[in-house]
Design an enzyme around this catalytic site. Structure first.
Site, mmCIF file in Angstrom:
data_model
loop_
_atom_site.group_PDB
_atom_site.id
_atom_site.type_symbol
_atom_site.label_atom_id
_atom_site.label_comp_id
_atom_site.label_asym_id
_atom_site.label_seq_id
_atom_site.Cartn_x
_atom_site.Cartn_y
_atom_site.Cartn_z
ATOM 1 N N GLY A 21 23.825 -4.970 7.983
ATOM 2 C CA GLY A 21 22.921 -4.873 8.978
ATOM 3 C C GLY A 21 22.883 -6.305 9.975
ATOM 4 O O GLY A 21 24.160 -6.908 9.995
ATOM 5 N N SER A 22 21.895 -6.354 10.623
ATOM 6 C CA SER A 22 22.286 -7.797 11.550
ATOM 7 C C SER A 22 22.415 -8.908 10.800
ATOM 8 O O SER A 22 22.906 -9.987 11.558
ATOM 9 C CB SER A 22 20.944 -7.883 12.364
ATOM 10 O OG SER A 22 20.486 -6.886 13.098
ATOM 11 N N SER A 23 22.263 -9.004 9.611
ATOM 12 C CA SER A 23 22.643 -10.262 8.753
ATOM 13 C C SER A 23 24.221 -10.688 9.210
ATOM 14 O O SER A 23 24.427 -11.703 8.870
ATOM 15 C CB SER A 23 22.173 -10.414 7.531
ATOM 16 O OG SER A 23 23.065 -9.234 6.768
#
Lengths: 441, 524
Positions: free
Chosen positions: B216-218
């Site tokens: 995801g956004s990590s």
């Protein structure tokens, strides 16, 4: 004459001391390997081994001073090594085996004392035949019982023993006596089958009887070993006595045919052969073939030089103290140790065979041949079984395996061998002296 | 008769030669093959019965030890902390082999390395325990904090020292009890193992380093680094349009921001609020496939991290985005020019926000945070700190080594500041720890288009202000059936903060290294 005598006895004494040291060292190493400490009873142990061997040595000095000095130390080495392994494998068996060894040495001394001339035994040949047959049948009488599937045991009060061990001694003595008496007749051929010259069928009676007895025991005991052993000894002795190869060829042929019939006719015989041919099949590897497979793994683990005394896992092989003691030696002492044991047996058998060549009287010759064959056959059957040269069959490794009956009988055989050796040497020395005296100065 | 006796002698000799030959065959020529036979358990049992060293944490908690038992096997492996360190220590089973450290350090624990054997050559005749003992870099307090903070939510926590690569905690729930699996009782061991294997959450798998999830956004940290390293992106340029949706070329499927919010701007700003539209455009058009792949691989994607645990999974960043189709302002497509559209540019846009086929182990994401924290250098991760002999003498200590140079120190420092911004005023505020400099990045990875379930991620680092951070962390709380959306900032960040806080507190002083045969525990 005294020079040779004292030389032989000094060699024997020296070897005995050496073997006591070897045995005690092995005992110490086994203790170090198994529990990382020296056995507390190491010095008493050395004392007892030395003491027992000295008793035997003194008996030889007194009653058979001219005997070969190598025979007793060879047996002592096997017995000592066997004891170390038995004590290392199962401590509960150490004390009984020590007792049996002492009794065995007693039997050895008694043999030297009682049998003053081996040829005297010839007189009792039919007594020995009767005794042998009775002993062979004993396990099938009500006092007999089966252990680990083999119907070879007899219980008398608190004592249990394997009469088969005594029977082989009785049969050996019968064969020697019988064959010396009949060797002329047995070697005359009266008719022929193809290239084979055969004697009078009447004379073949004993052969047929022995063959029949062997196969009967084979099937009844579910154990090929004892019958194969007795039959082989008989065949070799009749061959040597009559100097006719046809006995050996015909006898082996008949035995193979008989064994094959048993294989096809009796349900319990077949699995033994199948396990022998391929023990790696998944359906037997954890069942009937478990023992032989585990034994093979143990030998492989030992490799060339072994895991070291007390450092292997021979207890993973069932009945390792008796039938499979050679596996334990092969695992912990490696191919080197196993070969040393085989060579020791070879030297012992070789001594007996040399005696047979040198001896003049046919009875002496046959007795020595019989003893040599008996020891060699036992080694070949059990070591061959363990290494899958032959189908596996339970039989003691002479002097090494745990077991009183076998040890005592082997010591009696040893006593007879030394008695023979003494007689033969004494006679030869007399001859040499007489010749020397006859030569004018 | 003598002729026969001589022949007999030759016959006996031949028979014995046959025995000798066959013995040679078994004991020498076939020996190796026989020992390797799967049916032959001798070697296994021998290994199991041998003295085996203790595994303990750096702060002295015993993780695994051998106790002497009164059975044929002589010894049994015991794990006093049960599930807590199971996925680090692994198990050591007579029936099912070994996993974890028990497997990677088998020869050291059994004392069969040349160092351990040579060390004891002098005392061949003395009964000495030759086994080696392992001291893990793992701290029992951090490990327990990870367990307690995660609670009974399935997920993983990795904490490590970015300066050395030493793992401080490696926890995932559900775990397993290695005592049960290592039981010498085959029935008990088999039953326990079967039950664990039946559990779809795979308790026996070291999911911190052997399982991959959408980051995801990590993953935007990786994209940012790729941009900075390529020079195509600086802290000020470009500035992306403020918008709530962006539709990549060749597709009608728009990329939206969380909660439909409007965002845009330069790097620090879009990282702070985790702006999907901006990152999708950065990845797909500003950087393009080659720069993106190069950037991801600089952090260790598409290769196995050299951790001292068995079979680490590699994290995946897809590299094939098809043919270049068109380059703006040029007649012919030129793949080297930024802005070129490829057949799979829509997928690349998804990949840039950690979706599509991007997947990473929690360990890999912790290494991403660690790399940024440590001036761009990712150190080789490892769980073992040192090896000692049975008497506690030091044999070997792990020396830190660089695994990947992911970024230049200057770019790393800039990105680090941007990540600190995420915690001070962005999506990761619940990770803030008073008195420390804390940086991070949240992640909310959607399992499939149109579902509500998400994995909640938090990666980050913390340390005293002005110093290289002392701890890097990655937390993933996995999507659960019916749990609905869980955002990284709300769900994973508090777990990360607890773990960081514990790791920043001084460790308990290391106790004297334990021998491999401990005193019997009076409590049991």
């Amino acid at each position: 004459m005294t020079e040779l005598r004292s030389l032989r006895r000094r060699v024997e004494l020296g070897l005995i001391v050496l073997i006591a040291i070897i045995t005690a060292s092995a005992y110490a190493l086994a203790g170090l390997g198994a529990s990382a400490s020296l056995p507390a009873d190491l010095l008493p142990f050395l004392g007892i081994v030395l003491g027992l061997l000295l008793v035997a040595h003194l008996a030889v000095r007194r009653f058979a001073p001219n005997a070969d000095g190598l025979i007793l130390p060879l047996a002592a080495l096997l017995n000592g090594l066997g004891y170390v392994f038995i004590a290392r494998l199962d401590n509960d068996l150490a004390a009984p085996q020590a007792t049996w060894t002492a009794i065995g040495i007693g039997a050895f001394v008694a043999t030297l004392v009682l049998v003053r001339r081996p040829r005297d035994l010839q007189r009792y040949r039919y007594t020995f035949l009767l005794a042998g047959l009775v002993l062979l049948i004993l396990p099938f009488t009500p006092i007999g019982f089966a252990n680990l599937g083999a119907q070879i045991w007899v219980r008398l009060g608190p004592l249990t023993f394997q009469p088969g061990e005594l029977a082989k001694l009785a049969m050996l003595l019968f064969f020697a006596g019988y064959l010396v008496e009949n060797r002329e007749l047995l070697s005359v051929s009266t008719f022929r089958i193809g290239p084979l010259m055969l004697p009078d069928p009447k004379r073949l009676g004993p052969l047929i009887l022995a063959l029949g007895a062997a196969l009967f025991i084979f099937v009844q005991q579910n154990d090929l070993g004892p019958s194969l052993m007795i039959f082989t000894v008989f065949l070799v002795m009749i061959w040597v006595a009559t100097e006719r190869l046809s006995y050996l060829v015909l006898g082996s042929g008949l035995f193979v045919v008989g064994a094959y019939l048993a294989y096809t006719q009796f349900a319990h015989v077949a699995p033994r052969f199948e396990v022998w041919l391929d023990p790696w099949r998944p359906e037997v590897i954890r069942g009937e073939a478990y023992q032989i497979v585990q034994s093979t793994y143990a030998l492989a683990q030992g490799g060339l030089t072994g895991t070291g005394l007390g450092l292997g896992n021979p207890e993973r092989v069932p009945v390792v103290t008796t039938d499979f003691i050679f596996t334990a030696i092969g695992e912990e002492l490696g191919l080197v140790g196993a070969t040393a044991v085989l060579i020791t047996f070879l030297l012992l058998v070789g001594s007996a065979l040399r005696l047979a060549v040198v001896a003049e009287h046919p009875y002496d010759k046959l007795l020595a041949v019989g003893i040599a064959t008996l020891i060699a056959t036992q080694v070949f059957i059990i070591v061959g079984g363990i290494t899958r040269v032959l189908p596996l069959t339970g039989i003691a490794l002479p002097f090494v395996s745990y077991g009183g009956s076998s040890l005592i009988v082997n010591y009696v055989l040893l006593g007879l061998l030394l008695r023979l050796s003494h007689d033969v040497t004494t006679r030869q020395l007399r001859k040499v002296e007489a010749e020397a005296a006859a030569v004018p100065a | 008769m003598n002729r026969q006796i001589r022949r007999l002698t030759v016959g006996v000799l031949l028979c014995f030669l046959v025995l000798f030959g066959q013995l040679n065959r078994i004991q020498v020529f076939q020996a190796q093959e026989l020992q390797d036979n799967p049916d032959n358990t001798r070697q296994v049992v021998a290994n199991y019965s041998r003295p085996r060293g203790t595994i303990s944490t750096i702060d002295g908690t015993v993780v695994a030890r051998s106790v002497e038992v009164d059975t044929a096997l002589r010894r049994q492996r015991e794990y006093p902390e049960g599930e807590l360190f199971a996925q680090i220590s692994g198990h050591f089973s007579l029936h099912f082999g070994a996993s974890g450290v028990e497997r990677t350090y088998d020869t050291e624990l059994a004392g069969q390395t040349p160092e351990l054997e040579l060390r004891n050559l002098a005392d061949l005749f003395v009964d000495r325990d030759r086994s080696g003992s392992l001291v893990l870099s793992v701290r029992a307090d951090v490990q327990a904090a990870a367990r307690d903070a995660l609670g009974d939510r399935p997920g993983s926590v990795v904490a490590l020292d970015p300066r050395t690569g030493e793992i401080l905690a490696l926890w995932s729930w559900p775990s397993f009890d290695p005592n049960l699996v290592s039981s010498p009782d085959i029935a008990q061991a088999t039953e326990a193992r079967s039950l664990y294997l039946l559990d779809p959450r795979n308790p026996m798998l070291g999911r911190t380093y052997q399982e991959r999830y959408f980051p995801g956004s990590s993953f935007k940290v990786v994209v940012s680094a790729a941009g900075l390293e390529s020079g195509l992106v600086t802290m000020d340029q470009p500035s992306y349009d403020r918008q709530s949706t962006w539709t990549p070329p060749l597709t009608s499927r728009a990329i939206t921001n969380a909660g439909g919010s409007v965002c845009g701007g330069s790097l620090a700003e879009i990282l702070r609020v985790s702006c999907n539209t901006a990152y999708a455009e950065m990845g797909a058009l500003t950087l393009g496939p080659d720069v993106m792949a190069e950037g991801a691989e600089a952090f260790g994607f598409n290769s196995r991290p050299p951790i001292d645990l068995p079979a680490p999974a590699l994290s995946v960043f897809p590299t094939d985005y098809g043919e270049a189709l068109s380059t703006p302002g040029a007649d012919q497509p030129d793949p080297a020019v930024p802005g070129t559209v490829f057949e799979n540019t829509p997928s690349l846009a998804q990949a840039a926000i950690g979706q599509h086929d991007v997947s990473a182990t929690p360990l890999q994401m912790a290494l991403v945070a660690a790399g940024v924290a440590n001036g761009g250098n990712i150190m080789q991760p490892h769980v073992v700190h040192e090896l000692r002999d049975a008497d506690g003498g030091l044999i070997e200590r792990y020396e830190p080594e660089v695994w990947r140079r992911a970024m230049s120190p200057a770019n790393a420092a800039a990105l680090r500041q941007a990540m600190i911004g995420v915690v001070t005023s962005g999506t990761g505020t619940s990770m803030a720890i008073p008195g420390y400099e804390v940086g991070g990045k949240t992640g909310t990875a959607r399992l499939a288009e149109g579902t509500a379930s998400t994995h909640a991620w938090m990666i980050g680092f913390a340390g005293p202000p002005g110093e290289t951070p002392h701890v890097a962390v990655a937390v993933v709380v996995l999507a659960e059936e019916g749990a609905g959306e869980q955002s990284g900032g709300r769900v994973a960040a508090p777990v990360a903060r607890t773990v960081l806080e514990t790791a920043l507190s001084p460790a308990a002083p290391p106790v004297t290294p334990p021998g491999s045969e401990p005193e019997p525990d009076p409590g049991t």
